[in-house]
Scaffold this motif. Structure first.
Motif, short mmCIF file in Angstrom:
data_model
loop_
_atom_site.label_atom_id
_atom_site.label_comp_id
_atom_site.label_asym_id
_atom_site.label_seq_id
_atom_site.Cartn_x
_atom_site.Cartn_y
_atom_site.Cartn_z
N GLN A 24 9.36 -70.90 -9.12
CA GLN A 24 9.10 -69.85 -10.10
C GLN A 24 8.12 -68.86 -9.52
O GLN A 24 7.11 -69.23 -8.93
CB GLN A 24 8.60 -70.43 -11.42
N GLY A 25 8.44 -67.59 -9.67
CA GLY A 25 7.61 -66.54 -9.10
C GLY A 25 8.48 -65.43 -8.55
O GLY A 25 9.69 -65.41 -8.76
N HIS A 26 7.85 -64.50 -7.83
CA HIS A 26 8.60 -63.41 -7.22
C HIS A 26 9.55 -63.97 -6.16
O HIS A 26 9.18 -64.85 -5.38
CB HIS A 26 7.64 -62.40 -6.60
N ILE A 27 10.76 -63.45 -6.16
CA ILE A 27 11.79 -63.93 -5.23
C ILE A 27 12.10 -62.82 -4.24
O ILE A 27 12.82 -61.86 -4.55
CB ILE A 27 13.06 -64.36 -6.00
N GLY A 28 11.50 -62.93 -3.06
CA GLY A 28 11.66 -61.91 -2.02
C GLY A 28 11.57 -62.54 -0.66
O GLY A 28 11.13 -63.69 -0.51
N GLY A 29 11.98 -61.80 0.36
CA GLY A 29 11.99 -62.33 1.70
C GLY A 29 10.64 -62.78 2.21
O GLY A 29 10.55 -63.63 3.10
N ASP A 30 9.56 -62.23 1.64
CA ASP A 30 8.23 -62.63 2.08
C ASP A 30 7.88 -64.05 1.65
O ASP A 30 6.91 -64.63 2.14
CB ASP A 30 7.18 -61.65 1.55
N ARG A 31 8.66 -64.63 0.73
CA ARG A 31 8.40 -66.00 0.29
C ARG A 31 9.18 -67.04 1.11
O ARG A 31 8.97 -68.22 0.96
CB ARG A 31 8.72 -66.15 -1.21
N ASN A 32 10.12 -66.60 1.91
CA ASN A 32 10.86 -67.45 2.86
C ASN A 32 11.33 -68.77 2.26
O ASN A 32 10.85 -69.85 2.63
CB ASN A 32 10.02 -67.73 4.11
N LEU A 33 12.28 -68.68 1.36
CA LEU A 33 12.84 -69.88 0.73
C LEU A 33 14.12 -70.36 1.42
O LEU A 33 14.72 -71.33 0.98
CB LEU A 33 13.12 -69.59 -0.75
N MET A 34 14.53 -69.69 2.48
CA MET A 34 15.80 -70.03 3.14
C MET A 34 15.82 -71.45 3.72
O MET A 34 16.85 -72.13 3.63
CB MET A 34 16.12 -69.01 4.22
N PRO A 35 14.71 -71.98 4.28
CA PRO A 35 14.76 -73.38 4.74
C PRO A 35 15.05 -74.36 3.60
O PRO A 35 15.70 -75.38 3.82
CB PRO A 35 13.36 -73.61 5.33
N TYR B 164 5.08 -77.50 7.08
CA TYR B 164 5.60 -76.31 7.72
C TYR B 164 7.04 -76.15 7.27
O TYR B 164 7.81 -77.11 7.24
CB TYR B 164 5.49 -76.42 9.24
N TRP B 165 7.42 -74.95 6.91
CA TRP B 165 8.69 -74.68 6.23
C TRP B 165 9.87 -74.82 7.18
O TRP B 165 10.33 -73.86 7.78
CB TRP B 165 8.65 -73.27 5.67
N THR B 166 10.38 -76.05 7.31
CA THR B 166 11.64 -76.28 8.01
C THR B 166 12.53 -77.13 7.12
O THR B 166 12.04 -77.85 6.22
CB THR B 166 11.44 -77.02 9.34
N THR B 167 13.81 -77.06 7.36
CA THR B 167 14.76 -77.80 6.53
C THR B 167 14.51 -79.30 6.59
O THR B 167 14.50 -79.99 5.57
CB THR B 167 16.19 -77.47 6.97
N GLU B 168 14.30 -79.84 7.79
CA GLU B 168 14.10 -81.28 7.94
C GLU B 168 12.81 -81.74 7.28
O GLU B 168 12.77 -82.79 6.62
CB GLU B 168 14.11 -81.66 9.42
N LYS B 169 11.74 -80.96 7.45
CA LYS B 169 10.47 -81.35 6.83
C LYS B 169 10.57 -81.28 5.31
O LYS B 169 9.95 -82.10 4.60
CB LYS B 169 9.34 -80.46 7.35
#
Length: 280
Positions: free
Chosen positions: A122-133, A238-243
């Motif tokens: 929940q919050g602003h949804i933009g590329g600066d939040r990097n939710l892709m992983p 650290y924002w990685t898919t596996e982690k």
């Protein structure tokens, strides 16, 4: 202000902007006052410098996070470290799976009804939040749904396309958004680590999640790492898919412990007593 306050009254300056607007007013010389600084302003140091004399004369300066408080003491050349006054709300519904009371929340819970546990951002949804992983991880976590709630800055569609268990709910007005939050099993926080203010973030979401007993997963913000290590209310990675997948599994294996720790953390932080201490 002179119409409503006497020289004996303690004034609470609720923000840096308020302090700037009050520069030159008589009460700064005649009254005790508390200065509440919500941010670090490390990318706008001139703004902070402009209220340095006001900060130095304040009875107390308050900040929402301990590292911010220490940095502000140095930058503003304060004799005492600002008091940490967390962004905990004065009221919180605390009830899981709330009955919706707003048309928007009713429509969302009807449209996206699911028996799967929900991972919520929940919050602003933009590329600066990097939710892709996280989006990539959802392809390998079919037993969960990932809900996105908040204003979209052209990023939500790309996330939803990644996996069919990712849903964009739209924006829900506060405080009704908590009716949706109450359905989550895990809460997400993500910040672009481009400045000290973000590195030492003090998000309201910590309290919105933990009031419901919802553990969080966040990227590597130092302030959230301290909270997670000391209070065991979430996991910082650290924002990685596996982690991310690993963090979800760790929380799931000890979910009741994390839930209880969050509830305890919420209840142990007494905002009323902090305010009373500031007024002494």
């Amino acid at each position: 202000l002179s119409k409503f306050a006497s020289n004996e009254d303690l004034i609470w300056l609720g923000s840096l902007d308020t302090a700037r607007a009050c520069k030159g007013l008589e009460f700064l010389e005649t009254n005790e006052y508390i200065l509440h600084l919500h941010e670090l302003y490390d990318t706008h140091r001139g703004l902070l410098e402009s209220i340095k004399p006001i900060a130095q004369k304040a009875k107390k300066v308050v900040s929402p996070e301990i590292n911010r408080a220490a940095i502000l003491q140095v930058w503003l050349e304060l004799k005492e470290r600002p008091i940490v006054f967390p962004n905990k709300p004065y009221s919180h519904p605390r009830t899981k799976r709330m009955q919706p009371t707003h048309e928007k929340t009713k429509a969302i819970l009807e449209k996206f009804a699911t028996d799967k546990p929900i991972i919520l951002y929940q919050g602003h949804i933009g590329g600066d939040r990097n939710l892709m992983p996280i989006a990539a991880a959802m392809k390998e976590l079919p037993e969960y749904e990932f809900w996105l709630m908040g204003p979209d800055h052209g990023y939500a569609e790309s996330l939803v396309k990644v996996s069919n268990n990712i849903k964009y709910l739209g924006m829900v007005p506060a405080p009704f958004h908590l009716e949706i939050t109450s359905y989550a099993s895990i809460g997400i926080m993500s910040y672009d680590l481009i400045n000290l203010n973000n590195l030492y973030c003090a998000p309201n979401k910590v309290w919105e999640y933990c009031g419901f007993g919802i553990p969080f997963i966040s990227n590597h913000c130092i302030s959230l790492e301290i909270l997670s290590e000391i209070n065991k209310i979430g996991i910082v990675i650290y924002w990685t898919t596996e982690k991310f997948k690993n963090a979800v599994n760790i929380i799931n294996q000890s979910y009741n412990l994390y839930m209880d720790k969050n509830k305890d953390f919420f209840e142990d932080n007494d905002i009323k007593s902090i305010v009373e201490g500031l007024l002494v």
